[in-house]
Design a protein around this motif. Structure first.
Motif, PDB file in Angstrom:
ATOM      1  N   PHE A 130       1.003  -1.348  -0.019  1.00 43.26           N
ATOM      2  CA  PHE A 130       0.046   0.048  -0.125  1.00 43.26           C
ATOM      3  C   PHE A 130       0.873   1.134   0.088  1.00 43.26           C
ATOM      4  O   PHE A 130       0.505   2.226  -0.530  1.00 43.26           O
ATOM      5  N   ARG A 131       2.259   1.243   0.618  1.00 42.86           N
ATOM      6  CA  ARG A 131       3.034   2.567   0.817  1.00 42.86           C
ATOM      7  C   ARG A 131       3.364   2.663  -0.851  1.00 42.86           C
ATOM      8  O   ARG A 131       3.585   3.697  -1.255  1.00 42.86           O
ATOM      9  N   LYS A 132       3.543   1.453  -1.617  1.00 42.62           N
ATOM     10  CA  LYS A 132       4.142   1.770  -2.880  1.00 42.62           C
ATOM     11  C   LYS A 132       2.842   2.341  -3.685  1.00 42.62           C
ATOM     12  O   LYS A 132       3.216   3.209  -4.535  1.00 42.62           O
ATOM     13  N   ILE A 133       1.832   1.862  -3.499  1.00 38.11           N
ATOM     14  CA  ILE A 133       0.589   2.312  -4.394  1.00 38.11           C
ATOM     15  C   ILE A 133       0.665   3.855  -3.821  1.00 38.11           C
ATOM     16  O   ILE A 133       0.234   4.972  -4.914  1.00 38.11           O
ATOM     17  N   ILE A 150     -11.328  -0.507  -2.815  1.00 32.73           N
ATOM     18  CA  ILE A 150     -10.794  -1.267  -1.765  1.00 32.73           C
ATOM     19  C   ILE A 150     -11.878  -2.468  -1.549  1.00 32.73           C
ATOM     20  O   ILE A 150     -12.842  -2.198  -1.375  1.00 32.73           O
ATOM     21  N   THR A 151     -11.058  -3.689  -1.650  1.00 29.94           N
ATOM     22  CA  THR A 151     -11.962  -4.757  -1.006  1.00 29.94           C
ATOM     23  C   THR A 151     -11.343  -5.344   0.433  1.00 29.94           C
ATOM     24  O   THR A 151      -9.914  -5.550   0.300  1.00 29.94           O
ATOM     25  N   SER A 152     -12.043  -5.389   1.300  1.00 30.68           N
ATOM     26  CA  SER A 152     -11.539  -5.755   2.606  1.00 30.68           C
ATOM     27  C   SER A 152     -12.634  -6.947   3.150  1.00 30.68           C
ATOM     28  O   SER A 152     -13.626  -6.799   3.538  1.00 30.68           O
ATOM     29  N   ARG A 153     -12.015  -8.199   3.203  1.00 26.55           N
ATOM     30  CA  ARG A 153     -12.884  -9.323   3.514  1.00 26.55           C
ATOM     31  C   ARG A 153     -12.361 -10.162   4.682  1.00 26.55           C
ATOM     32  O   ARG A 153     -11.191 -10.704   4.227  1.00 26.55           O
ATOM     33  N   ASP A 154     -12.673 -10.476   5.817  1.00 27.76           N
ATOM     34  CA  ASP A 154     -12.039 -11.363   6.876  1.00 27.76           C
ATOM     35  C   ASP A 154     -12.617 -12.647   6.604  1.00 27.76           C
ATOM     36  O   ASP A 154     -13.396 -13.102   5.948  1.00 27.76           O
ATOM     37  N   PRO A 155     -11.833 -13.810   7.054  1.00 29.04           N
ATOM     38  CA  PRO A 155     -11.652 -15.067   6.808  1.00 29.04           C
ATOM     39  C   PRO A 155     -13.227 -15.547   7.521  1.00 29.04           C
ATOM     40  O   PRO A 155     -13.576 -16.594   7.268  1.00 29.04           O
ATOM     41  N   ASP A 177     -10.480   0.760   6.094  1.00 35.45           N
ATOM     42  CA  ASP A 177     -10.482   1.112   4.677  1.00 35.45           C
ATOM     43  C   ASP A 177     -10.738   2.731   4.540  1.00 35.45           C
ATOM     44  O   ASP A 177     -10.184   3.178   3.535  1.00 35.45           O
ATOM     45  N   PHE A 178     -11.405   3.178   5.419  1.00 42.95           N
ATOM     46  CA  PHE A 178     -11.735   4.923   5.529  1.00 42.95           C
ATOM     47  C   PHE A 178     -10.236   5.409   5.528  1.00 42.95           C
ATOM     48  O   PHE A 178     -10.088   6.350   4.583  1.00 42.95           O
ATOM     49  N   ASP A 179      -9.551   4.900   6.331  1.00 46.43           N
ATOM     50  CA  ASP A 179      -8.229   5.667   6.679  1.00 46.43           C
ATOM     51  C   ASP A 179      -7.386   5.252   5.208  1.00 46.43           C
ATOM     52  O   ASP A 179      -6.565   6.248   4.847  1.00 46.43           O
ATOM     53  N   MET A 180      -7.449   4.038   4.829  1.00 50.94           N
ATOM     54  CA  MET A 180      -6.794   3.927   3.693  1.00 50.94           C
ATOM     55  C   MET A 180      -7.066   4.576   2.390  1.00 50.94           C
ATOM     56  O   MET A 180      -6.256   5.002   1.652  1.00 50.94           O
ATOM     57  N   ALA A 181      -8.240   4.909   2.382  1.00 51.45           N
ATOM     58  CA  ALA A 181      -8.807   5.839   1.180  1.00 51.45           C
ATOM     59  C   ALA A 181      -8.373   7.178   1.287  1.00 51.45           C
ATOM     60  O   ALA A 181      -7.844   7.795   0.194  1.00 51.45           O
ATOM     61  N   ARG A 182      -8.377   7.739   2.549  1.00 54.94           N
ATOM     62  CA  ARG A 182      -7.708   8.964   2.549  1.00 54.94           C
ATOM     63  C   ARG A 182      -6.216   8.942   2.307  1.00 54.94           C
ATOM     64  O   ARG A 182      -5.542   9.921   1.680  1.00 54.94           O
TER      65      ARG A 182
END
Length: 340
Positions: A130-133, A150-155, A177-182
């Motif tokens: 994600f840092r590279k993105i 963003i796709t985020s799914r738990d097992p 995911d909200f933090d990742m979006a920003r």
């Protein structure tokens, strides 16, 4: 120069932070507190922890301790942040800071007044993929961003007792995911539309929550975002991201145990994603505590500030309101303060 640290809350994440902090030569983990310590004696001894206590105030009153890690339940975070700030301790706090925007604002005000550092534990910011993105977006390689997915799914879902105290899917799970979006977009979210369902376990619905969600975002820079969540993916921990712009796109795929792909006349197969967050984000957890430690030691900037935590909470609250009302929710824009 050494940084002496105390850990408040010795559950799974607290113990993980102890392990990772002890990888850093400049760190001394002196003290650990938890409401119950009877089962922690041999563990603390094996980690060479000097003080094991049921009262976290023992850590705050210890002049040797420079920084505390708050790994206790979310309902305790804001109070401990205020007390730690007043005691002059630097603070690492697991997400979310609180379940209340007003409580978080009050805690951040005390941090600012005390002049200490606060980092919020959004570990995904430290993931190398994600840092590279983010770097690709920042250097203009894909041009002007248009769409973030963003796709985020738990097992598997957590237990119902946890669901009841989690603050809900948006505050507990999607908040990452909200933090990742920003973080990836480099722009604030200005509007949220959320859809949710109970498709994994009826007991989750009976507890007043959802287990499946799709959230649409609008950003201040005009770009759009889509997040999809599920509490259960049969094939493992699904963590993928794509950013699309006017000059191209960049994707981060799932991490797997190996990159081997087997092709035969019958099938093409590769290994399933790593099982869950501890496996998937091993390096990210190490890097986040390392960067926090050196921000304290060298008076540098923290990578994920209290303001970042606050903004993610605001988006989570807006998503819940959109789910309840069935209409998009606009967010009031807040200026980022000077980060210590």
């Amino acid at each position: 120069m050494k940084l002496t640290v105390g850990i408040i809350g010795a559950g799974r994440i607290g113990q993980l932070h102890v392990d990772n902090l002890q990888l850093i030569p400049q760190i001394r983990v002196k003290s650990v507190s938890d409401v119950v310590t009877d089962h922690l004696g041999s563990w603390a001894s094996s980690k060479k922890i000097d003080v094991l206590t049921t009262d976290y105030h023992d850590l705050l009153n210890d002049e040797e301790i420079d920084a505390v890690f708050i790994c206790s339940p979310t309902t305790t975070h804001a109070t401990i942040i205020k007390e730690a700030a007043a005691a002059g301790k630097h603070i690492f706090c697991e997400k979310p800071v609180s379940f209340s925007v007003e409580e978080t604002e009050a805690a951040l005000a005390e941090v600012e007044k005390a002049g200490v550092k606060l980092q919020v534990g959004f570990n995904r910011r430290f993931d190398p993929n994600f840092r590279k993105i983010r770097a690709i977006v920042q250097n203009g390689e894909i041009g002007q961003p248009h769409i973030l997915r963003i796709t985020s799914r738990d097992p598997q879902p957590p237990g119902i007792d946890y669901i009841k105290s989690s603050g809900g899917l948006f505050m507990d799970m999607t908040i990452h995911d909200f933090d990742m979006a920003r973080y990836i977009m480099g722009s604030e979210v200005v509007e949220v539309s959320a859809y949710g369902a109970v498709l994994v376990d009826p007991a989750i619905g009976e507890a007043g929550d959802i287990d499946t969600a799709v959230i649409s975002l609008k950003f201040a820079n005009g770009a759009l975002g889509v997040i999809d969540n599920s509490r259960r993916a049969a094939y493992g921990y699904d963590q993928r991201l794509e950013i699309f712009g006017d000059k191209g796109a960049a994707q981060a795929e799932n991490n797997r145990a190996t990159t081997v792909e087997v092709s035969t006349a019958d099938h093409v197969a590769k290994e399933k994603p790593l099982y869950f967050f501890l496996e998937r984000y091993t390096q990210a957890y190490i890097d986040e505590v390392t960067e926090f430690a050196f921000a304290c030691l060298e008076n540098g900037m923290v990578t994920c500030s209290g303001f970042d935590g606050l903004q993610a909470e605001r988006i989570a609250k807006a998503a819940k309101k959109s789910l309840e009302t069935g209409v998009p929710v606009r967010l009031q824009q807040e200026a980022s303060p000077t980060v210590i």
